[in-house]
Scaffold this motif. Structure first.
Motif, mmCIF file in Angstrom:
data_model
loop_
_atom_site.group_PDB
_atom_site.id
_atom_site.type_symbol
_atom_site.label_atom_id
_atom_site.label_comp_id
_atom_site.label_asym_id
_atom_site.label_seq_id
_atom_site.Cartn_x
_atom_site.Cartn_y
_atom_site.Cartn_z
ATOM 1 N N LEU A 256 20.937 78.106 -90.872
ATOM 2 C CA LEU A 256 20.232 78.421 -89.685
ATOM 3 C C LEU A 256 19.940 76.717 -89.241
ATOM 4 O O LEU A 256 20.143 76.452 -88.275
ATOM 5 C CB LEU A 256 19.550 79.300 -89.306
ATOM 6 C CG LEU A 256 18.835 79.423 -87.950
ATOM 7 C CD1 LEU A 256 19.764 79.633 -86.873
ATOM 8 C CD2 LEU A 256 17.544 80.476 -87.853
ATOM 9 N N ARG A 257 19.090 76.509 -90.217
ATOM 10 C CA ARG A 257 18.553 75.188 -89.978
ATOM 11 C C ARG A 257 19.769 73.989 -89.742
ATOM 12 O O ARG A 257 19.691 73.166 -89.022
ATOM 13 C CB ARG A 257 17.593 74.561 -91.194
ATOM 14 C CG ARG A 257 16.957 73.320 -90.935
ATOM 15 C CD ARG A 257 16.078 72.908 -91.956
ATOM 16 N NE ARG A 257 16.441 73.073 -93.340
ATOM 17 C CZ ARG A 257 17.329 72.225 -94.133
ATOM 18 N NH1 ARG A 257 17.732 71.005 -93.376
ATOM 19 N NH2 ARG A 257 17.806 72.592 -95.215
ATOM 20 N N LEU A 258 20.855 73.878 -90.631
ATOM 21 C CA LEU A 258 21.759 73.071 -90.627
ATOM 22 C C LEU A 258 22.451 73.275 -89.185
ATOM 23 O O LEU A 258 23.171 72.367 -88.598
ATOM 24 C CB LEU A 258 22.772 73.223 -91.658
ATOM 25 C CG LEU A 258 22.209 72.665 -93.171
ATOM 26 C CD1 LEU A 258 23.205 73.424 -94.203
ATOM 27 C CD2 LEU A 258 21.994 71.453 -93.338
ATOM 28 N N LEU A 259 22.960 74.701 -88.745
ATOM 29 C CA LEU A 259 23.437 74.890 -87.707
ATOM 30 C C LEU A 259 22.865 74.079 -86.631
ATOM 31 O O LEU A 259 23.364 73.511 -85.391
ATOM 32 C CB LEU A 259 23.564 76.412 -87.448
ATOM 33 C CG LEU A 259 24.393 76.868 -86.152
ATOM 34 C CD1 LEU A 259 25.634 76.223 -86.262
ATOM 35 C CD2 LEU A 259 24.284 78.258 -86.004
ATOM 36 N N VAL A 260 21.350 74.690 -86.462
ATOM 37 C CA VAL A 260 20.672 73.961 -85.427
ATOM 38 C C VAL A 260 20.629 72.415 -85.168
ATOM 39 O O VAL A 260 20.651 71.788 -84.116
ATOM 40 C CB VAL A 260 19.135 74.437 -85.227
ATOM 41 C CG1 VAL A 260 18.212 73.787 -84.483
ATOM 42 C CG2 VAL A 260 19.295 75.852 -85.147
ATOM 43 N N ASN A 261 20.508 71.615 -86.491
ATOM 44 C CA ASN A 261 20.688 70.526 -86.501
ATOM 45 C C ASN A 261 22.004 69.719 -86.031
ATOM 46 O O ASN A 261 21.923 68.605 -85.293
ATOM 47 C CB ASN A 261 20.235 69.883 -88.019
ATOM 48 C CG ASN A 261 18.802 70.073 -88.160
ATOM 49 O OD1 ASN A 261 17.890 69.969 -87.385
ATOM 50 N ND2 ASN A 261 18.514 70.112 -89.489
ATOM 51 N N GLY A 262 23.065 70.403 -86.435
ATOM 52 C CA GLY A 262 24.334 70.128 -86.163
ATOM 53 C C GLY A 262 24.748 70.127 -84.639
ATOM 54 O O GLY A 262 25.133 69.359 -83.879
ATOM 55 N N LEU A 263 23.957 71.192 -83.974
ATOM 56 C CA LEU A 263 24.134 71.534 -82.606
ATOM 57 C C LEU A 263 23.185 70.401 -81.868
ATOM 58 O O LEU A 263 23.797 69.984 -80.643
ATOM 59 C CB LEU A 263 23.954 72.875 -82.178
ATOM 60 C CG LEU A 263 24.772 73.935 -82.544
ATOM 61 C CD1 LEU A 263 24.074 75.344 -82.321
ATOM 62 C CD2 LEU A 263 25.977 73.917 -81.883
#
Length: 112
Positions: A22-29
Motif C-alpha cells: 500500500l505504501r509503495l502504491l501510494v508513493n507511485g501514484l
C-alpha cells in the motif's frame, strides 16, 4: 507478521507485506501525479508562449460616403462589416477577405 512491540508503543523492524504494498502504491501514484502535473504545466506554458499567425486582411475596404463601421467579423474567405449611415440605418456589408472587393449587402430592419 508484526515485530515485537517495544515499551514506548513502537514496533521493531518489519512492516506487514500488505502495508508495504500500500505504501509503495501510494508513493507511485504520488510520483505519477507530480510528473503528470509538471508535464501539463510545461505543455500549457509552451502553447501560451507561441505567437499566433497574423490574420490576412485586405489592405483597405471602401465604405459608401456617410457610412461608418460599427462591428467587424471574419469568415474563412470574407469579412463582414456592420455599417450605419447618418439616419441610423444599419447594413451588413460583406467583402472578399483577400482583395477587399464587395460581395454582398444586407439591410438590417429596425435599426436605430
Amino acid at each position: 507478521m508484526a515485530g515485537k512491540i517495544l515499551p514506548d508503543g513502537q514496533e521493531d523492524g518489519a512492516e506487514p507485506p500488505k502495508i508495504r504494498q500500500l505504501r509503495l502504491l501510494v508513493n507511485g501514484l504520488m510520483l505519477t501525479l507530480t510528473v503528470g502535473f509538471i508535464i501539463i504545466v510545461v505543455a500549457m506554458l509552451t502553447r501560451l508562449n507561441q505567437v499566433p499567425a497574423p490574420v490576412a486582411l485586405p489592405e483597405s475596404v471602401e465604405l459608401p460616403t456617410g457610412e461608418s463601421a460599427r462591428a467587424v467579423t471574419m469568415g474563412s474567405d470574407w469579412v463582414a462589416l456592420v455599417t450605419a449611415d447618418a439616419d441610423g440605418q444599419e447594413r451588413i456589408r460583406v467583402y472578399d477577405r483577400m482583395s477587399g472587393a464587395p460581395r454582398g449587402e444586407i439591410a438590417i430592419e429596425g435599426g436605430n
